[in-house]
Design an enzyme around this catalytic site. Sequence first.
Site, PDB file in Angstrom:
ATOM      1  N   ASP A  95      26.724  53.799  52.165  1.00 17.03           N
ATOM      2  CA  ASP A  95      27.035  52.375  52.358  1.00 17.03           C
ATOM      3  C   ASP A  95      28.416  52.224  52.979  1.00 17.03           C
ATOM      4  OD1 ASP A  95      26.693  49.662  52.358  1.00 17.03           O
ATOM      5  OD2 ASP A  95      27.321  49.387  50.277  1.00 17.03           O
TER       6      ASP A  95
ATOM      7  N   VAL B 265      36.964  41.405  38.371  1.00 18.94           N
ATOM      8  CA  VAL B 265      37.918  42.368  38.915  1.00 18.94           C
ATOM      9  C   VAL B 265      39.300  41.740  38.797  1.00 18.94           C
ATOM     10  CG1 VAL B 265      38.625  43.725  40.911  1.00 18.94           C
ATOM     11  CG2 VAL B 265      36.196  43.267  40.508  1.00 18.94           C
TER      12      VAL B 265
ATOM     13  N   PHE C 241      29.394  43.965  38.012  1.00 17.26           N
ATOM     14  CA  PHE C 241      29.186  44.075  36.567  1.00 17.26           C
ATOM     15  C   PHE C 241      30.138  43.194  35.773  1.00 17.26           C
ATOM     16  CE2 PHE C 241      27.947  48.099  38.480  1.00 17.26           C
ATOM     17  CZ  PHE C 241      26.631  48.208  38.056  1.00 17.26           C
TER      18      PHE C 241
ATOM     19  N   LYS D 111      38.387  46.960  36.886  1.00 15.65           N
ATOM     20  CA  LYS D 111      37.021  46.450  36.851  1.00 15.65           C
ATOM     21  C   LYS D 111      36.571  46.415  35.395  1.00 15.65           C
ATOM     22  CE  LYS D 111      35.477  48.103  41.395  1.00 15.65           C
ATOM     23  NZ  LYS D 111      34.429  48.885  42.113  1.00 15.65           N
TER      24      LYS D 111
ATOM     25  N   ILE E  32      41.191  38.598  40.277  1.00 14.22           N
ATOM     26  CA  ILE E  32      41.249  38.535  41.744  1.00 14.22           C
ATOM     27  C   ILE E  32      39.863  38.500  42.369  1.00 14.22           C
ATOM     28  CG2 ILE E  32      43.485  39.673  41.901  1.00 14.22           C
ATOM     29  CD1 ILE E  32      42.069  42.283  42.480  1.00 14.22           C
ATOM     30  N   GLY E  33      38.809  38.603  41.558  1.00 12.46           N
ATOM     31  CA  GLY E  33      37.467  38.544  42.120  1.00 12.46           C
ATOM     32  C   GLY E  33      36.423  38.841  41.076  1.00 12.46           C
ATOM     33  N   ALA E  34      35.178  38.804  41.538  1.00 12.12           N
ATOM     34  CA  ALA E  34      34.050  39.092  40.656  1.00 12.12           C
ATOM     35  C   ALA E  34      33.288  40.269  41.223  1.00 12.12           C
ATOM     36  CB  ALA E  34      33.140  37.880  40.539  1.00 12.12           C
ATOM     37  N   GLY E  35      33.028  41.252  40.374  1.00 10.11           N
ATOM     38  CA  GLY E  35      32.282  42.422  40.794  1.00 10.11           C
ATOM     39  C   GLY E  35      30.837  42.330  40.373  1.00 10.11           C
TER      40      GLY E  35
END
Length: 998
Positions: A758, A647, A644, A665, A639-642
Amino acid sequence: MVFQTRYPSWIILCYIWLLRFAHTGEAQAAKEVLLLDSKAQQTELEWISSPPNGWEEISGLDENYTPIRTYQVCQVMEPNQNNWLRTNWISKGNAQRIFVELKFTLRDCNSLPGVLGTCKETFNLYYYETDYDTGRNIRENLYVKIDTIAADESFTQGDLGERKMKLNTEVREIGPLSKKGFYLAFQDVGACIALVSVKVYYKKCWSIIENLAIFPDTVTGSEFSSLVEVRGTCVSSAEEEAENAPRMHCSAEGEWLVPIGKCICKAGYQQKGDTCEPCGRGFYKSSSQDLQCSRCPTHSFSDKEGSSRCECEDGYYRAPSDPPYVACTRPPSAPQNLIFNINQTTVSLEWSPPADNGGRNDVTYRILCKRCSWEQGECVPCGSNIGYMPQQTGLEDNYVTVMDLLAHANYTFEVEAVNGVSDLSRSQRLFAAVSITTGQAAPSQVSGVMKERVLQRSVELSWQEPEHPNGVITEYEIKYYEKDQRERTYSTVKTKSTSASINNLKPGTVYVFQIRAFTAAGYGNYSPRLDVATLEEATGKMFEATAVSSEQNPVIIIAVVAVAGTIILVFMVFGFIIGRRHCGYSKADQEGDEELYFHFKFPGTKTYIDPETYEDPNRAVHQFAKELDASCIKIERVIGAGEFGEVCSGRLKLPGKRDVAVAIKTLKVGYTEKQRRDFLCEASIMGQFDHPNVVHLEGVVTRGKPVMIVIEFMENGALDAFLRKHDGQFTVIQLVGMLRGIAAGMRYLADMGYVHRDLAARNILVNSNLVCKVSDFGLSRVIEDDPEAVYTTTGGKIPVRWTAPEAIQYRKFTSASDVWSYGIVMWEVMSYGERPYWDMSNQDVIKAIEEGYRLPAPMDCPAGLHQLMLDCWQKERAERPKFEQIVGILDKMIRNPNSLKTPLGTCSRPISPLLDQNTPDFTTFCSVGEWLQAIKMERYKDNFTAAGYNSLESVARMTIEDVMSLGITLVGHQKKIMSSIQTMRAQMLHLHGTGIQV
């Protein structure tokens, strides 16, 4: 006869005159009622003449050769004439005043030779009242003289020769009369007269219809100035106007005067001329006060004439309070998009309005709660112990909070939209329903707190279990503090039993004690305060001895204090470690019922431990995170790129438990040891947190490849993208609910001593129930000496737009700097994911903040929320609210939704919105057109002109409702125009000296 033999030519000429002038007689006036008209008598009149040789009846012909009967007399040669002529008996009818019109000719005495002493030029008119005909005798003494009649013009012999005749007309009145009839009599005293006609009449007002009222024939009054009041009768299908009956006055001249009052057509009828006609089919008139029939409103009909109301079509209804002119309506459809949010035993429901409101604007909502047994398939209504906020029925807003539900129970909630005709409908109810299962509730309040024993330095307490434990009570927490301190600093003691001894107290001091229970669902409410005073010191000898020794050898005292302080410090460190494990950080359960003592400046029992303090990262991660078997994890899709690695979403199936959706992750192949350490650091941090508004760590996989961090799956992803996707689709109360969840999560982190550093909408995740949870705990942050002042991370740069000024300038990160960031998150949420400070550079942002400028309120943002943002952006961090206070403020707003309707401009502290250096100075524009062109919205110039907004001053006062009323339907354009108007307004305020900075 002598008259005829001596003056035959005059008589003949008189006949000729009659023939010539007969047509000049006026027609009967419409307001006169004739009692006698000699000209209309074609046979002999047979009036009585006395003496018989006086007045003589003669005949003639008019122009139509119709016989006319007249009387004449001309006894001018002899003196002392007394010639009477009497009419027949005349019935007066209803008359009170009689008019007598005489038309006659009279000979000029000077034109007759030898009659100067005996000729007269007048005659007398008499009348005599009687109820019946008295016969032919004339009793002169009974007659009443009306007047002496003289001719205005008399004729001569010359007139006869020239065939000129001079006709005289005289009218006299008689009255008031009291008898049934009367006679008229004419007395000649020696004149030469011809009675051409005698007309007797009275006047009346003829029947008329005026203002839909019939006024009958009315005889005039008895006096010349009298007015006869007549009340009219309404025509068919009409009625008198309320307190204004129709009346008219008949004058003495037989004329109707100005009408007073009127009749109006009844319900179901309308006026047409002087009548009331029924309303046709498909039309109605509900009241006589209405002028015309109206077409039946929508969804109604009338199938007969003369209808006073229209019947509703099948399925449509009219409420008792609805006037007949409104359309028939129907119940609304079911509410849409029903969503829920469960917080243990409290459920929040929110929904969208129904697609069809039934044609009405009085839509409200009512909630039906049912407790269900899904195994048996039965549901029963909830009891009266269930609470609803703000209420169960009559809800005008589209949200409700249901409280005091049972733990681990199944409920079905039906939300029905109702309007003014819902109760009239026989159709099946339309509602939106949702079925839920409550979680474990926190225990109820501890009761029965008692002091068992009180000494100088200790107090023994006992209490009863909560009435509703709602689970297994694992421990009790006793909070106590000196009464004079007023909870500014307090201590806690934990125990598993229902009694405890509190030691190390001060003698002769009043302490306040409160107790609460703890289960897996969390803490319950504190018990009521119990004030206990410790005993006074029995003797002061010990203190005296200490004082003497102190004076003799202060070095000994210093040494003793130092040793004691060291011992206390060792015990405190040991207590922290034991306490942390006892509170659930250790995966092993503790044995025994030992009591632990802690003394904190702030509430809370857990303290965050930085994983960087561990030399071995594996030890830190296994200390706080659960090791999972890789076989229990099923990866379904990326579903995505983290930072490290990838994801993914997937499922976690632990033995004996049902599978749950998770996010995974992964650590990319070829990682370095530092990358592995940083990757697992986030798990070590997350593993210490356990809160509904903080992303939950399910566990880690470190004994296989790939290395994985498994967390709960948040269906709606990052908050900023989610808000942009659903721009304008949420209510203010829903947005405040999201903010409350974020604040609650940050309060929990702050209580543990963790500084996020953050906090931004991109780092808040949203699940399917719109619950917001704080995430992103694994970034290593180092502020570099960069003029753009951004965080540098291994994955990229983070803008300074969310960071407090002291953190940028002095690298000072605290919970107060997180509060500043939270204010920016509030702005992001209320603006539906807009970028803070828009396209300004980071340097411009820093400069503007240093100068005291702050972000303006987003469109439609309540004043109270913007004020809270400004409080979070106080330059002095000590003046910013704590997260505990923020949660309390938001809770008050949620409990009192009306506070969220306060219009902008009511803030106690005015501000100037932040201004971009590239923003045009709107005060320099000369027209609305120039302004629209500057913001590239010139397409709407005609819209502003047509609505009358011809000056920038009028534009500056516009609201979002005003902008929408111009026909601007695109939400993006509405926001752009409204943002420009707010900036223009701020510039104008600043120009006039009314705007100030924070």
